[in-house]
Enzyme design. Structure first.
Site, PDB file in Angstrom:
ATOM      1  N   ASP A  19       0.852  -1.190   0.000  1.00  0.00           N
ATOM      2  CA  ASP A  19       0.000   0.000   0.000  1.00  0.00           C
ATOM      3  C   ASP A  19       0.883   1.234   0.000  1.00  0.00           C
ATOM      4  OD1 ASP A  19      -1.138  -2.253   1.574  1.00  0.00           O
ATOM      5  OD2 ASP A  19      -2.933  -1.037   1.351  1.00  0.00           O
ATOM      6  N   GLU A  20       0.480   2.229  -0.741  1.00  0.00           N
ATOM      7  CA  GLU A  20       1.192   3.484  -0.686  1.00  0.00           C
ATOM      8  C   GLU A  20       0.255   4.563  -0.174  1.00  0.00           C
ATOM      9  OE1 GLU A  20       2.246   4.945  -4.562  1.00  0.00           O
ATOM     10  OE2 GLU A  20       0.960   3.479  -5.505  1.00  0.00           O
TER      11      GLU A  20
END
Length: 895
Positions: free
Chosen positions: A559-560
């Site tokens: 996830d960013e």
């Protein structure tokens, strides 16, 4: 991580119940100063604080989910719900000197009045503080605080427990009235401080266009009627369904009461011990003069791992697997033929092979911990239904659950939540965690614990895929390494302090993650971040190797966080001076994923990650083998991402939230536990209906999250310049498998966890193992789908419904009693019932379950057949032993 990444804006992801507050929340380190100001006006003794915590009655009251004029138009598109905290003093509440910390998944929009100040701190943590205008509450009196928060609250389980009364220099206490209870009959958690949601428009409906139905007992009765009034003979049913099964004529029955005499042949006994143990639990033990069971392994490269043949005749039983897993699966099919307390099976011949190589379940132990005993018990049932992958999610914002030799701070600090505003000894109590470090939701797996899990998994032919989310959803790791940094800086060892530092201390970036944290993203620009990843992965690999299950695949998360790093001096220097081809802050997320994926690939570990984290990576910069968990919402175009990854030869695992998110409710009812950002009702039948190899076709017969119809375009699409935007899957390609997900934000007990997983897990296993005749093959030419198209024909629908009737009967008569034997707290469905002309008619979603009814002021009675009643009736289902009941529903009397 959670594929609740859904909030970042309605366009990219969704309301995880709640939306995305764009305002910047202060860090928990900013908490203390305002409390100190309060202390100047008034101070409490510890005894006073304890007495208030014990006596103050706090009640949460939902006013409406319909967005009004008072919603903040600059937050979450102006969507909010309105609610109240009602404070009732059972002894005098002073004017100052205290504050209340509470968890609320939906960040605050605003509040009314001048007596109290409400503020969002970080993540889901909020604080309520009296202002100078508050003069206290006298004993027996109340105050009401009206506030608004993001999006909606549609389930009573949204509301977090364990509100904390705090005062500077005193030990904080959980307010007694906000603690959870346990219902003695359902065994489910009860939130005593939440007033029941009862109004359709204001409590149940999220928007005027929401067509979701609030089903009554009468509605369930009509739905269950399609299952028929008579029980089906399910003695020949095996779940999951074998690829090919024949019952020879003339038919016969093999009596297993004498037990089994096992000839292991070339099969190592330890490789099938868990399957034989399950047979023992079902009443079929090993015996010296029992029915002969001959086991053997005959490799066959043309068959998928886990394939087997089984014959059972009057001469005995023979099981041949292509490998050890195949023999194990054959024994589980033998167990599936059994009915509890009936040790006999029909003569049968089976040739079986799994549909998918990957048949998995994710368990989030990071948000709320589940100990090793829970995991091993769960794997017993996974193996019983031939699931072979356990995605163990152990690192998140709210907790780190795996001991890493050499990094003790990860578990010393970040495996527990208590009340420490410095977060040097524990994390702050997100998710209603309370203040007790010894709470069961705190904890971690020691190296020995994790080794035991791995060995138990190997014995059940399950591969454990560890996950420690990064770079987003990494607050627990960041805070642990901050504590490590502070420790070594005090020892004047700067090099060691910075060795594994995960954040830039000079970063002043203001951002809010998808779950409203402002400090949960590993800095992608500093070498210490990658040193940390390498250290962790080296140690995890060692544990796996020593446990006898080599680490061959690891889930990065990937996830960013949009907006992170923008003001980090380290990142600005990295962009200005690097030779890695990164020229923009927006590229840092992909850079991190690519670099970590190649790092672990060089260690002999295949990377897996969530689809959103992989979308921005360059395939040419990634290893050859990549697993992509696709978690997109079907009505929002999830098939486009699936097609993209399948077409580039990545291994796609369907993690579709509409149907595989087991944290979602079974039915649309405020009393049903769970989040619901993609689906208000995901019952076992819906899981059974899933066609994981053909997402687009679901537009013909499923509804969106507000129960409206939708359409899907799966044809070749180009932009105005002629560039391909989306295309169908290439001929002959498909997905690797399917995975169920149990995210645990509000899963605080083992019973609730099992309730959410079972019996949906059994339907998931059916879809992972067997492709039925009624599925619609994927159209590689591309097509459009809507309720008006007819790829899923009436004939296919009829066949599917017939197969569901058999499956539902098998659950009620065979499989749920087996779960009872294993002490699994599966969900008992609410009973269906109607009263017509003074007679009660009742049924169940799983024929064979016990149904009980009760008239006013009378005792519960087991329902046998339609019976005359004279008043409204309460109705419920029950386990066979009667030790657990379903939620009660009411039936209106009709004379």
């Amino acid at each position: 991580m959670m594929k609740k990444n859904v909030f970042a804006a309605l366009a990219t992801a969704v309301f995880m119940l709640l939306g995305c507050d764009k305002s910047q929340a202060p860090s928990t380190q900013d908490v203390q100063p305002s409390e100190t100001k309060m202390q100047q006006a008034h101070s409490l003794t510890q005894q006073q604080l304890d007495n208030i915590a014990a006596s103050l009655q706090v009640t949460f009251v939902l006013v409406t989910n319909q967005a009004g004029d008072k919603c903040d138009k600059n937050k979450t598109d102006g969507l909010c719900f309105e609610a109240q905290f009602q404070l009732t003093a059972n002894e005098d509440l002073p004017a100052a000197g205290w504050s209340i910390y509470y968890s609320q998944i939906a960040p605050l929009h605003n509040f009314d009045g001048e007596l109290f100040n409400l503020e969002h701190l970080n993540g889901d943590l909020h604080r309520l503080t009296p202002t100078e205008k508050f003069t206290g509450i006298n004993k027996g009196e109340s105050e009401t605080i009206t506030f608004r928060a993001s999006f909606w609250t549609l389930a009573e389980s949204d509301i977090m427990p364990n509100m904390i009364l705090s005062s500077p220099d005193l030990a904080p206490k959980v307010i007694e009235s906000t603690k959870t209870g346990i219902d003695s009959e359902t065994k489910m958690e009860v939130l005593k401080h939440v007033k029941s949601y009862s109004d359709y428009q204001h409590h149940f409906q999220r928007t005027p266009s929401d067509k979701t139905q609030w089903l009554t007992a009468e509605d369930f009765y009509q739905r269950n009627k399609v299952l028929g009034e008579k029980l089906l003979d399910v003695s020949k049913v095996i779940i999951p369904t074998p690829k090919n099964i024949v019952f020879p004529e003339p038919s016969g029955v093999l009596e297993l009461s004498p037990g089994l005499t096992v000839d292991y042949g070339n099969v190592p006994s330890e490789s099938v011990a868990a399957a034989l143990h399950r047979l023992t639990l079902l009443g079929v033990e090993q015996a010296t003069k029992g029915v002969k069971v001959k086991l053997s392994i005959v490799p066959d490269q043309k068959k998928m791992i886990g394939s087997y043949t089984l014959t059972a005749l009057n001469t005995g039983i023979r099981i041949t697997g292509v490998d050890e897993a195949g023999v194990f699966n054959g024994l589980q099919s033998l167990a599936s033929l059994l009915t509890v307390n009936e040790p006999r099976i029909p003569y049968v011949s089976i040739q079986d092979e799994p549909l998918f190589e990957f048949r998995g379940l994710l368990v989030d132990v990071a948000r709320n911990f589940r100990d090793k005993n829970f995991i091993i018990k769960l794997m017993d049932q996974m193996a019983a239904y031939k699931l072979n992958k356990l995605h163990l999610h152990m690192g998140e914002d709210e907790g780190w659950r795996l001991e890493i030799p050499g990094l003790p701070e990860l578990t010393e600090v970040s495996s527990k939540r208590c009340f420490d505003v410095t977060e040097q000894k524990c994390l702050m109590p997100q998710l209603g965690a309370g203040v007790d470090e010894n709470n069961k939701n705190n904890g971690f797996y020691s190296v020995d614990d994790y080794t035991e899990i791995l060995k138990a998994a190997t014995a059940r032919h399950i591969q454990v895929l560890p996950s420690l989310d990064m770079p987003g959803h990494s607050r627990a790791a960041i805070k642990a390494m901050t504590a490590r940094y502070n420790k070594y800086m005090q020892l004047e060892d700067k090099a060691k302090a910075e060795q594994y530092l995960l954040h830039d201390p000079n970063d002043i970036t203001k951002y809010s993650s998808v779950q409203f944290y402002n400090d949960n993203t590993i800095n992608a620009c500093q070498e210490s971040s990658y040193a940390f990843v390498e250290k962790v992965m080296t140690e995890v690999k060692k544990i796996h190797q020593a446990a006898g299950q080599p680490l061959t695949r690891y889930h990065i998360g990937a996830d960013e966080t949009a907006g992170a790093w923008l003001e980090s001096p380290v990142c600005k220097a990295f962009i200005a001076n690097n030779d890695k081809g990164v020229t923009d802050m927006k590229q840092l997320g992909a850079y991190f994923v690519e670099r970590v994926a190649n790092m672990i690939s060089d260690m002999g570990i295949e990377p897996a990650a969530w689809s959103d984290g992989l979308e921005h990576t360059n395939k040419e910069n990634m290893p050859a083998v990549v697993q992509a968990n696709s978690w997109g919402h079907i009505p929002w175009g999830a098939h486009h991402v699936v097609n993209k990854f399948v077409n580039q030869n990545w291994q796609v695992v369907m993690s579709t939230p509409d149907v595989t998110y087991f944290d979602f409710p079974y039915e649309a009812d405020p009393k049903e536990h769970g989040y619901y950002w993609a689906s208000r009702h995901t019952n076992t039948e819906k899981v059974f209906q899933f066609m994981p190899q053909n997402l687009p076709v679901h537009a013909e017969f499923w509804l969106d999250r507000q129960d409206n119809t939708f359409s899907i375009d799966d044809t070749l699409q180009k932009d105005e310049q002629g560039n391909v935007i989306n295309r169908p899957m290439k001929k002959g390609r498909n997905v690797l498998g399917i995975q169920g997900q149990l995210w645990s934000e509000n899963v605080r007990t083992d019973n609730v966890a099992e309730y959410k997983i079972f019996p949906r897990l059994i339907a998931l296993a059916e879809r992972a193992w067997y492709e039925p005749e009624w599925v619609v093959p994927y159209n590689y030419q591309g097509a459009k789908y809507s309720p008006s198209t007819n790829a899923f024909t009436a004939e296919k629908e009829t066949l599917r419904n017939e197969k569901w009737r058999v499956f539902a009967n098998a659950l009620g008569q065979k499989e749920l009693p087996k779960l009872d034997l294993a002490r699994v707290t599966y969900r008992l469905p609410t009973a269906g019932a109607q009263i017509k002309q003074g007679k009660l008619y009742a049924n169940s979603a799983f024929p064979g379950l016990t149904i009980e009814y009760k008239e006013k002021n009378k005792n519960w009675i087991t329902y046998q057949r339609p019976i005359a009643v004279s008043s409204d009736v309460a109705i419920r289902t029950s386990t066979q032993e009667g030790d657990r009941k379903s939620r009660i529903t009411k039936v209106r009397f009709q004379p």
